[in-house]
Design a protein around this motif. Structure first.
Motif, short mmCIF file in Angstrom:
data_model
loop_
_atom_site.label_atom_id
_atom_site.label_comp_id
_atom_site.label_asym_id
_atom_site.label_seq_id
_atom_site.Cartn_x
_atom_site.Cartn_y
_atom_site.Cartn_z
N THR A 11 0.83 -1.21 0.00
CA THR A 11 0.00 0.00 0.00
C THR A 11 0.86 1.26 0.00
O THR A 11 0.60 2.20 -0.76
N ASP B 265 -8.36 1.14 -4.83
CA ASP B 265 -8.06 0.22 -3.73
C ASP B 265 -8.70 -1.12 -4.05
O ASP B 265 -9.91 -1.31 -3.90
N ASP C 212 -7.92 -3.95 -2.54
CA ASP C 212 -8.01 -4.83 -1.37
C ASP C 212 -9.43 -4.65 -0.84
O ASP C 212 -9.69 -3.80 0.02
N PHE D 96 -9.94 -5.31 3.23
CA PHE D 96 -9.22 -4.53 4.25
C PHE D 96 -8.35 -3.44 3.62
O PHE D 96 -7.19 -3.27 4.00
N ASP E 230 -6.54 0.01 2.67
CA ASP E 230 -6.04 1.12 3.49
C ASP E 230 -5.63 2.34 2.67
O ASP E 230 -4.96 3.24 3.19
N LEU F 255 -6.90 5.66 4.08
CA LEU F 255 -6.19 5.97 5.33
C LEU F 255 -4.79 6.50 5.03
O LEU F 255 -4.33 7.48 5.63
N ALA F 256 -4.10 5.86 4.10
CA ALA F 256 -2.72 6.24 3.76
C ALA F 256 -2.65 7.63 3.14
O ALA F 256 -1.58 8.26 3.14
N ASP G 53 -16.08 -0.05 3.15
CA ASP G 53 -15.66 0.25 4.52
C ASP G 53 -15.86 -0.92 5.49
O ASP G 53 -15.47 -0.82 6.65
N LEU H 209 2.39 6.64 6.86
CA LEU H 209 1.11 5.95 6.85
C LEU H 209 0.23 6.40 8.01
O LEU H 209 -0.99 6.57 7.87
N ASN H 210 0.84 6.62 9.17
CA ASN H 210 0.07 7.01 10.36
C ASN H 210 -0.56 8.39 10.23
O ASN H 210 -1.68 8.61 10.68
N GLY I 141 -0.99 9.92 7.23
CA GLY I 141 -1.69 10.02 5.96
C GLY I 141 -1.08 11.01 4.99
O GLY I 141 -1.77 11.57 4.14
#
Length: 283
Positions: A34, A55, A57, A60, A62, A65-66, A108, A228-229, A231
């Motif tokens: 990701t 996305d 996936d 799940f 992300d 979020l990223a 989601d 990542l945390n 974004g």
């Protein structure tokens, strides 16, 4: 280059032009797919071209979020009207990131993944490719049916691995499967965290996995985790870092390869890919 001007709703033109689809996949989770997909998409926007990020996936994902995006809509919301959807209607479901990337988020909740039928994936990819220069698809771990569908449509497949023994073992199995399906010719090997301490050394990975070469991304775990945390893609705010330089180099290689291929007619390219083995045996 604006593909949308010359394309119909199926993402096709008389000249066979469309955006290029890059699928990022890997045999196991936690290997950095990701982060790579998101940063590659943002790095490509620096070239003033139209970039989409899907996305893939579906359980799940992300990607939102990223990128610190808060999607009102996801691919689940596209599904009910997919038969009548055109690229203008689809545009309303895409989230615009400040970099210029247009993203379509995963559902989601994991159970909604079952609503994303093959016909939805097919149409969404075609409609996004009709208005983009590149579509980057992030996928979940392994080879579920949806990932195989993305791989089949892809112009290039980036298979990501790390130096960990389990990653190498599973990547070998994945590559064997892709070869059996006839997709070896459009597969690129990417060794992520290539500078981490390991018994297996990065330069040995291509030979172990039966490739002549690979792309290498250095190991900067704290920088990537922080990115990542919060974004914020590291190619945006840490552009001088070694890991960002590696992603920019990857983007450069994609662009230069695309510029070369513009001079070659690409009619029937999917058939050529699907029947690669046949054509190879006759050459």
């Amino acid at each position: 280059m604006n593909h949308a001007d010359t394309m119909n709703d199926e993402g096709q033109t008389g000249g066979g032009k469309r955006g290029e689809m890059i699928v990022v996949c890997g045999a196991k989770g936690g290997i950095g797919k990701t982060a790579m997909a998101v940063n590659l998409a943002v790095a490509l926007t620096k070239k003033n071209i139209h970039i989409g990020l899907l996305d893939g996936d579906l359980q799940f994902g992300d990607v939102a979020l990223a990128l610190d995006l808060h999607p009102t809509f996801t691919i689940k919301d596209v599904a009910p009207d997919i038969e009548t959807m055109d690229r203008y209607a689809l545009a309303g479901f895409l989230i615009h990131h400040s970099s210029g990337v247009k993203a379509l988020a995963a559902p989601d909740r994991p159970e909604f993944a079952d609503l994303i039928k093959p016909s939805v994936i097919e149409r969404v990819c075609d409609l996004m490719l009709a208005q983009l220069d590149y579509l980057i698809v992030d996928t979940g771990a392994g080879l579920p049916e949806s990932t195989l569908q993305f791989i089949e449509k892809a112009d290039q497949i980036f298979v990501v691995t790390t130096l960990e023994m389990t990653a190498i073992k599973n990547t070998k199995l994945m590559l064997d499967t892709l070869e059996l399906l006839g997709y070896r010719d459009k597969t690129q090997l990417v060794v992520n965290r290539a500078t981490m301490e390991s018994v297996i050394k990065a330069p040995d990975v291509p030979e172990i996995l039966g490739f002549e070469s690979a792309m290498y991304i250095p190991n900067e775990p704290q920088l990537v985790a922080q990115s990542l945390n919060v974004g914020i893609p590291f190619v945006s705010n840490q552009a001088k870092s070694e890991v960002a330089k590696a992603i920019f180099k990857m983007a450069e290689q994609l662009i230069s390869r695309r510029e070369i291929s513009v001079f070659k007619p690409r009619h029937g390219s999917f058939l050529q890919q699907l029947f690669h083995k046949t054509s190879k045996s006759t050459t």
